[in-house]
Scaffold this active site. Structure first.
Site, PDB file in Angstrom:
ATOM      1  CB  ILE A   1       1.872 -44.994 -18.177  1.00 21.55           C
ATOM      2  CG1 ILE A   1       2.368 -44.327 -16.888  1.00 21.55           C
ATOM      3  CG2 ILE A   1       1.839 -46.515 -18.036  1.00 21.55           C
ATOM      4  CD1 ILE A   1       3.853 -44.488 -16.585  1.00 21.55           C
TER       5      ILE A   1
ATOM      6  N   GLY B   1      14.660 -32.616 -50.639  1.00 18.77           N
ATOM      7  CA  GLY B   1      13.417 -31.963 -50.227  1.00 18.77           C
ATOM      8  C   GLY B   1      12.305 -32.954 -49.934  1.00 18.77           C
TER       9      GLY B   1
ATOM     10  CD  GLU C   1      12.453 -49.481 -21.346  1.00 18.35           C
ATOM     11  OE1 GLU C   1      13.376 -50.196 -20.962  1.00 18.35           O
ATOM     12  OE2 GLU C   1      11.280 -49.746 -21.139  1.00 18.35           O
TER      13      GLU C   1
END
Ligand SMILES: Cc1cc2nc3c(=O)[nH]c(=O)nc-3n(C[C@H](O)[C@H](O)[C@H](O)COP(=O)(O)OP(=O)(O)OC[C@H]3O[C@@H](n4cnc5c(N)ncnc54)[C@H](O)[C@@H]3O)c2cc1C
Length: 441
Positions: free
Chosen positions: A157, A340, A363
């Site tokens: 949450i 790099g 979602e």
């Protein structure tokens, strides 16, 4: 009428959000990512700057802005830090079930507090054993007089550790699946609500993610957002309005990755020239730009549909799927351009890559978006082209010749077109019998 220009008000909002993102979010993003901590002070600044809670309707004292505005704003915030953007947007996600519910009394009680008293609200459907399969939730709501009693755990949450309220989805009976789902507005300081430790994450470490446990939490019926049987639809309608914004997260993050790449490529030299001189690098940047532009268009289209009260479900899924998948591609290619250095924490792309990786998951995962899009195309989409077996596909006779082609038969199996009054006894190509032929002209 089709118009792709932003209104002066939208341009002003974009500018305000951009200034906030550059001044308040960008400078702190890497520190808080490293610290794995949510910069609550910046959340407060976002609230004070009026870039949170844009969607509270004017009837409740809010700005009453639409999803197009939310997408414009979110792109800017996500460009600076997708994690903090997630936490800022989370109030809108948490509030959406309240805005969509039929409970006007709850709106009157809670929206002014969210607007005026800096109250934060989170969204809680997912559980430790369930994310995609919303109808499979276990968190139990048991009717008891004027209340429901909540028991269960919600996981993942966002803002759960700092929110004052939560839109909680539960079930009156897990066996009822969709028909059992309901939703409530729960105050997180009510007896029986417990907050778990912040979940250690790969990216979006500037946002708070926790579990919420409900132990005999008494929720008055006055706080029902969806009665049993209506909660699943409420959750899906919520996603229809929030998924375009997840697409906007992708647009913002990808845009930054493209801009950082452009800058780096113009300065980094190899083989005696800036690497931006190599067509291989230019093509990467061209693709990045094209993907950012396309994702933005899809995002704005879905947001616009929602604002026009056109069901945005399908385009929301497309915007979410495309915007988040290309964000990962663009950021990954940016890392390649940095060579790099891209792989180090001293340059910005490494964090962006960790942050955008989440976009394909929350979602509704990319797989779930594909399920939704496939469901539409397979069962509702109306094709313009005739079915293959009706396609004339004349190749041996000229349809423009005098008298046309005469009668033609098409083999439904291999596509061979036969000319003559009758279909042949068997197809000379696939040897299927006469019954395989259909008259096409
Ligand atoms: C950082 C973070 C923040 C989050 N914030 C919130 C929040 O604020 N509120 C909230 O409620 N939730 C939140 N979530 C939960 C998120 O929405 C879920 O993680 C997501 O929906 C996926 O669910 P899951 O993790 O249980 O995966 P599962 O559902 O177990 O899926 C596992 C895999 O199987 C695939 N899969 C599942 N079903 C199908 C299918 N039918 N067809 C094809 N593939 C399938 C999935 O795509 C995935 O690849 C958050 C998650 C994270 C990581």
């Amino acid at each position: 009428m089709l118009d792709f220009t932003l209104t002066p008000e939208q341009v002003a909002l974009q500018q305000r959000a951009r200034e906030f993102a550059l001044a308040e979010v960008l400078p702190i993003a890497w520190y808080y990512d490293e610290a794995n901590d949510m910069p609550l002070a910046v959340l407060r600044k976002a609230y004070d700057a009026g870039i949170m809670n844009l969607d509270i309707p004017k009837a409740y004292g809010g700005q009453g802005l639409g999803l197009v505005e939310a997408a414009i704003l979110t792109e800017e915030l996500a460009a600076a830090c997708p994690g903090l953007a997630t936490s800022i947007f989370d109030n809108s996600l948490g509030m959406e079930p309240l805005l969509l519910s039929k409970n006007e009394d709850a709106r009157k009680r809670y929206l002014p507090q969210i607007l005026n008293d800096y109250k934060k609200i989170c969204f809680a459907t997912s559980e430790p054993t369930m994310g995609s399969d919303v109808a499979g939730m276990r968190c139990r709501a048991t009717e008891d007089g004027d209340d429901y009693i909540l028991n269960g755990t919600k996981y993942w949450i966002t803002n759960g550790g700092v929110a004052d309220y939560a839109s909680v989805f539960a079930t009156v009976d897990p066996k009822k699946q969709h028909d059992g789902i309901c939703a409530f507005l729960v105050e997180t300081d009510w007896p029986g609500v417990r907050v778990g430790r912040p979940i250690p994450k790969m990216g979006q470490r500037c946002s708070n993610t926790v579990a919420l446990k409900f132990e005999d939490v008494r929720v008055p019926k006055a706080n029902i957002l969806a009665p049993p049987g209506k909660g699943f639809v409420l959750a899906m309608k919520t996603f229809g309005r929030t998924r375009p914004i997840i697409g906007a997260f992708g647009v913002g993050a990808a845009r930054s990755a493209m801009e950082f790449s452009l800058d780096y490529a113009q300065k980094r030299k190899a083989f005696g020239m800036p690497i931006s001189g190599f067509q291989a690098i230019q093509f990467k940047i061209a693709e990045m730009y094209q993907k950012v532009e396309t994702a933005r268009l899809l995002t704005l289209k879905a947001a616009w549909e929602a604002d026009q009260n056109i069901d945005p479900t399908l385009d929301a899924s497309i915007a979410k799927l495309y915007g988040t998948e290309v964000a990962l591609e663009v950021v990954n290619e940016a890392l390649q351009i940095f060579g790099g250095y891209g792989y180090t924490k001293m340059f910005p792309v490494e964090k962006l890559l960790r942050d955008v990786r989440l976009l394909r998951i929350y979602e509704g995962t990319s797989e779930v978006q594909r399920v939704i899009i496939a469901g539409y195309v397979m069962s509702q989409y109306q094709p313009v082209m005739p079915p293959l077996e009706d396609l004339p596909l004349h190749r041996e006779a000229d349809p423009l010749a005098d008298g046309g082609t005469g009668t033609a038969w098409r083999c439904r199996i291999c596509g061979h077109v036969h000319y003559g009054d009758d279909a042949p006894e068997e197809c000379p190509y696939c040897f299927f019998p006469q019954s395989a032929f259909k008259k096409v002209s």
